[in-house]
Motif scaffolding. Sequence first.
Motif, PDB file in Angstrom:
ATOM      1  N   GLN A   1       3.086  19.380  -3.858  1.00 19.96           N
ATOM      2  CA  GLN A   1       2.521  20.281  -4.855  1.00 19.96           C
ATOM      3  C   GLN A   1       1.115  19.800  -5.224  1.00 19.96           C
ATOM      4  OE1 GLN A   1       4.530  22.872  -5.664  1.00 19.96           O
ATOM      5  NE2 GLN A   1       6.106  21.934  -4.427  1.00 19.96           N
ATOM      6  N   PHE A   2       0.978  18.471  -5.285  1.00 21.16           N
ATOM      7  CA  PHE A   2      -0.266  17.828  -5.680  1.00 21.16           C
ATOM      8  C   PHE A   2      -0.637  16.840  -4.585  1.00 21.16           C
ATOM      9  CE2 PHE A   2       2.562  18.393  -9.369  1.00 21.16           C
ATOM     10  CZ  PHE A   2       1.891  19.408 -10.004  1.00 21.16           C
ATOM     11  N   PRO A   3      -1.560  17.185  -3.695  1.00 18.50           N
ATOM     12  CA  PRO A   3      -1.831  16.363  -2.508  1.00 18.50           C
ATOM     13  C   PRO A   3      -2.160  14.901  -2.776  1.00 18.50           C
ATOM     14  CG  PRO A   3      -2.925  18.475  -2.350  1.00 18.50           C
ATOM     15  CD  PRO A   3      -2.348  18.385  -3.737  1.00 18.50           C
ATOM     16  N   ASP A   4      -2.600  14.549  -3.956  1.00 13.17           N
ATOM     17  CA  ASP A   4      -2.945  13.149  -4.197  1.00 13.17           C
ATOM     18  C   ASP A   4      -1.748  12.314  -4.654  1.00 13.17           C
ATOM     19  OD1 ASP A   4      -2.849  14.501  -6.627  1.00 13.17           O
ATOM     20  OD2 ASP A   4      -4.334  13.211  -7.553  1.00 13.17           O
ATOM     21  N   ALA A   5      -0.575  12.908  -4.744  1.00  9.81           N
ATOM     22  CA  ALA A   5       0.607  12.159  -5.180  1.00  9.81           C
ATOM     23  C   ALA A   5       1.817  12.505  -4.322  1.00  9.81           C
ATOM     24  CB  ALA A   5       0.894  12.477  -6.651  1.00  9.81           C
ATOM     25  N   PRO A   6       1.814  12.137  -3.038  1.00 14.59           N
ATOM     26  CA  PRO A   6       2.891  12.528  -2.123  1.00 14.59           C
ATOM     27  C   PRO A   6       4.252  11.996  -2.533  1.00 14.59           C
ATOM     28  CG  PRO A   6       1.044  11.549  -0.954  1.00 14.59           C
ATOM     29  CD  PRO A   6       0.789  11.358  -2.400  1.00 14.59           C
ATOM     30  N   GLN A   7       5.275  12.789  -2.249  1.00 18.66           N
ATOM     31  CA  GLN A   7       6.666  12.431  -2.503  1.00 18.66           C
ATOM     32  C   GLN A   7       7.516  12.938  -1.351  1.00 18.66           C
ATOM     33  OE1 GLN A   7       7.996  10.750  -5.262  1.00 18.66           O
ATOM     34  NE2 GLN A   7       5.869  10.331  -5.648  1.00 18.66           N
ATOM     35  N   PRO A   8       8.759  12.482  -1.275  1.00 19.90           N
ATOM     36  CA  PRO A   8       9.637  12.967  -0.218  1.00 19.90           C
ATOM     37  C   PRO A   8      10.002  14.441  -0.403  1.00 19.90           C
ATOM     38  CG  PRO A   8      10.759  11.389  -1.646  1.00 19.90           C
ATOM     39  CD  PRO A   8       9.348  11.463  -2.112  1.00 19.90           C
ATOM     40  N   LEU A   9      10.484  15.040   0.676  1.00 16.41           N
ATOM     41  CA  LEU A   9      11.006  16.394   0.598  1.00 16.41           C
ATOM     42  C   LEU A   9      12.319  16.362  -0.163  1.00 16.41           C
ATOM     43  CD1 LEU A   9      10.395  17.506   4.277  1.00 16.41           C
ATOM     44  CD2 LEU A   9       9.061  18.163   2.274  1.00 16.41           C
ATOM     45  N   GLN A  10      12.660  17.467  -0.779  1.00 14.66           N
ATOM     46  CA  GLN A  10      13.891  17.573  -1.551  1.00 14.66           C
ATOM     47  C   GLN A  10      14.752  18.663  -0.921  1.00 14.66           C
ATOM     48  OE1 GLN A  10      13.372  15.575  -4.648  1.00 14.66           O
ATOM     49  NE2 GLN A  10      11.528  15.135  -3.531  1.00 14.66           N
TER      50      GLN A  10
ATOM     51  N   THR B   1       9.253  12.449   6.202  1.00 13.56           N
ATOM     52  CA  THR B   1      10.592  12.823   6.649  1.00 13.56           C
ATOM     53  C   THR B   1      11.718  12.372   5.722  1.00 13.56           C
ATOM     54  OG1 THR B   1      10.665  10.838   8.014  1.00 13.56           O
ATOM     55  CG2 THR B   1       9.939  12.868   9.083  1.00 13.56           C
ATOM     56  N   CYS B   2      11.419  11.653   4.664  1.00  9.38           N
ATOM     57  CA  CYS B   2      12.438  11.208   3.718  1.00  9.38           C
ATOM     58  C   CYS B   2      12.938  12.410   2.916  1.00  9.38           C
ATOM     59  CB  CYS B   2      11.838  10.160   2.786  1.00  9.38           C
ATOM     60  SG  CYS B   2      12.998   9.538   1.579  1.00  9.38           S
ATOM     61  N   LEU B   3      14.247  12.521   2.755  1.00  8.36           N
ATOM     62  CA  LEU B   3      14.829  13.636   2.005  1.00  8.36           C
ATOM     63  C   LEU B   3      15.700  13.123   0.870  1.00  8.36           C
ATOM     64  CD1 LEU B   3      16.113  15.915   4.910  1.00  8.36           C
ATOM     65  CD2 LEU B   3      14.075  16.282   3.530  1.00  8.36           C
ATOM     66  N   LEU B   4      15.673  13.823  -0.245  1.00  7.53           N
ATOM     67  CA  LEU B   4      16.641  13.644  -1.323  1.00  7.53           C
ATOM     68  C   LEU B   4      17.473  14.913  -1.343  1.00  7.53           C
ATOM     69  CD1 LEU B   4      14.362  12.329  -4.209  1.00  7.53           C
ATOM     70  CD2 LEU B   4      15.902  10.998  -2.776  1.00  7.53           C
ATOM     71  N   ALA B   5      18.771  14.799  -1.250  1.00  7.32           N
ATOM     72  CA  ALA B   5      19.645  15.977  -1.262  1.00  7.32           C
ATOM     73  C   ALA B   5      20.240  16.137  -2.655  1.00  7.32           C
ATOM     74  CB  ALA B   5      20.737  15.844  -0.209  1.00  7.32           C
ATOM     75  N   LEU B   6      19.853  17.195  -3.340  1.00  7.86           N
ATOM     76  CA  LEU B   6      20.307  17.465  -4.699  1.00  7.86           C
ATOM     77  C   LEU B   6      21.367  18.570  -4.658  1.00  7.86           C
ATOM     78  CD1 LEU B   6      16.755  17.637  -6.312  1.00  7.86           C
ATOM     79  CD2 LEU B   6      18.269  15.651  -6.174  1.00  7.86           C
ATOM     80  N   HIS B   7      22.527  18.301  -5.220  1.00  8.95           N
ATOM     81  CA  HIS B   7      23.614  19.283  -5.206  1.00  8.95           C
ATOM     82  C   HIS B   7      23.476  20.257  -6.376  1.00  8.95           C
ATOM     83  CE1 HIS B   7      27.649  20.838  -4.447  1.00  8.95           C
ATOM     84  NE2 HIS B   7      27.704  20.961  -5.766  1.00  8.95           N
ATOM     85  N   VAL B   8      23.534  21.555  -6.077  1.00 11.90           N
ATOM     86  CA  VAL B   8      23.560  22.606  -7.095  1.00 11.90           C
ATOM     87  C   VAL B   8      24.672  23.586  -6.716  1.00 11.90           C
ATOM     88  CG1 VAL B   8      21.100  22.422  -7.685  1.00 11.90           C
ATOM     89  CG2 VAL B   8      21.818  23.998  -5.891  1.00 11.90           C
ATOM     90  N   ASP B   9      25.190  24.311  -7.706  1.00 10.59           N
ATOM     91  CA  ASP B   9      26.257  25.272  -7.424  1.00 10.59           C
ATOM     92  C   ASP B   9      25.746  26.513  -6.696  1.00 10.59           C
ATOM     93  OD1 ASP B   9      28.293  23.719  -8.517  1.00 10.59           O
ATOM     94  OD2 ASP B   9      27.976  24.530 -10.526  1.00 10.59           O
ATOM     95  N   ASP B  10      24.532  26.942  -7.008  1.00  8.39           N
ATOM     96  CA  ASP B  10      23.974  28.171  -6.444  1.00  8.39           C
ATOM     97  C   ASP B  10      22.628  27.866  -5.796  1.00  8.39           C
ATOM     98  OD1 ASP B  10      22.964  30.709  -5.889  1.00  8.39           O
ATOM     99  OD2 ASP B  10      22.961  31.379  -7.984  1.00  8.39           O
TER     100      ASP B  10
ATOM    101  N   GLU C   1       0.851  -1.190   0.000  1.00  6.98           N
ATOM    102  CA  GLU C   1       0.000   0.000   0.000  1.00  6.98           C
ATOM    103  C   GLU C   1       0.886   1.239   0.000  1.00  6.98           C
ATOM    104  OE1 GLU C   1      -2.952   2.218   3.154  1.00  6.98           O
ATOM    105  OE2 GLU C   1      -2.849   0.034   3.187  1.00  6.98           O
ATOM    106  N   PHE C   2       0.503   2.248  -0.776  1.00  4.17           N
ATOM    107  CA  PHE C   2       1.257   3.498  -0.794  1.00  4.17           C
ATOM    108  C   PHE C   2       1.128   4.208   0.539  1.00  4.17           C
ATOM    109  CE2 PHE C   2       1.686   8.028  -1.261  1.00  4.17           C
ATOM    110  CZ  PHE C   2       2.862   8.136  -1.976  1.00  4.17           C
ATOM    111  N   LYS C   3       2.253   4.673   1.075  1.00  2.00           N
ATOM    112  CA  LYS C   3       2.271   5.486   2.291  1.00  2.00           C
ATOM    113  C   LYS C   3       3.230   6.640   2.052  1.00  2.00           C
ATOM    114  CE  LYS C   3       1.166   1.751   5.367  1.00  2.00           C
ATOM    115  NZ  LYS C   3       1.656   0.758   6.276  1.00  2.00           N
ATOM    116  N   ALA C   4       2.727   7.860   2.187  1.00  2.00           N
ATOM    117  CA  ALA C   4       3.561   9.039   1.975  1.00  2.00           C
ATOM    118  C   ALA C   4       4.597   9.166   3.078  1.00  2.00           C
ATOM    119  CB  ALA C   4       2.690  10.292   1.947  1.00  2.00           C
ATOM    120  N   SER C   5       5.807   9.550   2.701  1.00  2.00           N
ATOM    121  CA  SER C   5       6.855   9.807   3.676  1.00  2.00           C
ATOM    122  C   SER C   5       6.829  11.274   4.062  1.00  2.00           C
ATOM    123  CB  SER C   5       8.219   9.466   3.084  1.00  2.00           C
ATOM    124  OG  SER C   5       9.236   9.883   3.970  1.00  2.00           O
TER     125      SER C   5
END
Length: 119
Positions: free
Chosen positions: A108-117, A63-72, A57-61
Motif C-alpha cells: 500500500q505504501f512502497p516505502d514500508a514493505p510487508q508480506p502478502l496477506q 513471497t512470505c504469506l500470513l493466512a488470516l482466517h475469516v468466516d466470509d 538490513e531491512f529486506k522486503a519479502s
Amino acid sequence: MEVQKLDFVGIPTTDMERAIDFYVGTLGLRQDEHRDAEFWAGETCLGLWKPEWAGQEFKASETCLLALHVDDVQGSRSELEERGVRFVGETIDSGVCHMAIFQGPGRQFPDAPQPLQVL
C-alpha cells in the motif's frame, strides 16, 4: 526439545506507525495491551519489529504469506477493498478453502514493505 506452540510471528517494517495503522485500523486486529506494535489474530501474536534493532538490513519479502482466517472471505475482501486494500488476482478456491491474497502495508505504501496477506 518439544515445541509447545507458536509464540509470535515477527513482521519487519520500516514504518512502525503506518504498519500499526494497517493492522489495527484497516484489518481490525486486536492490539496487545502491553505493546502497541503487537496484534492478536486469535491466539497468534503478530509483532512488528525493525531489523536494525538486531543489526540487520531491512529486506522486503515478496513471497512470505500470513493466512488470516475469516468466516466470509468474499465479504471480508469487499470490506477491505472499500478501505483501499489491493488484492492480487481473484479469490482462489483451493478445494480445501477460499483464499483472497492482498497486499500488506508495504504494498500500500512502497516505502514500508510487508508480506502478502491471505484471507
